[in-house]
Design a protein around this motif. Structure first.
Motif, short mmCIF file in Angstrom:
data_model
loop_
_atom_site.label_atom_id
_atom_site.label_comp_id
_atom_site.label_asym_id
_atom_site.label_seq_id
_atom_site.Cartn_x
_atom_site.Cartn_y
_atom_site.Cartn_z
N ASP A 94 40.87 44.69 39.93
CA ASP A 94 40.23 44.43 38.74
C ASP A 94 39.41 46.15 38.69
O ASP A 94 39.66 46.77 38.82
N ASP B 95 44.13 37.73 42.48
CA ASP B 95 42.74 38.54 42.51
C ASP B 95 42.90 40.01 42.77
O ASP B 95 41.34 41.12 42.91
N GLY C 199 35.39 44.02 40.57
CA GLY C 199 35.44 42.61 40.56
C GLY C 199 34.55 42.12 40.10
O GLY C 199 33.90 40.75 39.62
N ARG D 66 44.81 41.92 39.13
CA ARG D 66 44.67 42.29 37.96
C ARG D 66 44.45 43.26 37.21
O ARG D 66 44.94 43.51 35.47
#
Length: 218
Positions: A54, A79, A28, A82
């Protein structure tokens, strides 16, 4: 030597246990700096991913040839999932989340879990611990290593220096109560804690500060 520290864009940190290999990677970028954990059963090679947060390509690279059989999402905040859709599409791994948070995750949850349930991959078993407060369905995952100390993945419910963010005094009371009772009240000081962001810690390092956390209200 495994320290539990990883950096955005950096290589995974690898911890070698007798029956389990832990790969920790920060995804991320500096704006999010989420931890994703790829756990591999030594005996079978099967893997479980904790939080497809991420950067799906980096997660899949960390998985290697796998097979990746399950992906656990520790809670509903975006978060932490994702990359979930792409990783599921590429691996066909089974998605797992607590029943109270599953409806808020955009990728359907194949296995809804509750407090005390077990999640298995290869010969490894993780216990689900429900911790209410950061979200209604936040969970921690406990690996009770038969050859050593327990290992605990806490999502955003417990960090070095305190419990996770809450949005009301009632949610804080619920979270600190669950953390005190279900984690500190049950597990030994040497329990290793792998949080959803940042460096690792141990319950022994954090235990002396419980009264301070409760007093300050966060």
């Amino acid at each position: 030597m495994y320290s539990g520290h990883v950096s955005p864009g950096g290589p995974p940190a690898v911890r070698e246990l007798a029956e389990l290999i832990v790969n920790k990677v920060s995804v991320g970028g500096s704006g999010w700096d989420n931890n994703a954990y790829v756990l591999r059963c030594r005996d079978t090679g099967e893997e479980l991913l904790i939080d497809a947060a991420d950067e799906p390509e980096r997660i899949l690279t960390t998985c290697g040839e796998g097979p990746l059989v399950r992906i656990v999402t520790t809670h509903r905040h975006r978060d932490h999932w994702r990359a979930l859709a792409e990783v599921v599409e590429r691996t066909e791994a089974i998605t797992v989340a607590h029943a109270d948070d599953a409806p808020a995750i955009s990728v359907p949850t194949a296995e809804e879990v509750r407090d005390g349930d077990r999640v298995r991959f290869g010969r490894i078993e993780l216990e689900v611990i429900h911790l209410v407060g950061h979200t209604p369905g936040s969970i921690a995952l406990l690996y009770d290593d038969p050859t050593g100390s327990p290992h605990l993945w806490t999502g955003d419910s417990l960090f070095p220096g305190g419990v996770g963010k809450t949005t009301s005094p009632e949610n804080f009371a619920s979270l600190i109560g669950d953390v005190e009772r279900k984690l500190f009240g049950r597990l030994p000081d040497e329990t290793w804690v792998y949080p959803g962001h940042g460096d690792d810690t141990t319950l022994g390092h954090e235990r002396p500060h419980l009264a301070e956390w409760r007093s300050r209200g966060w």
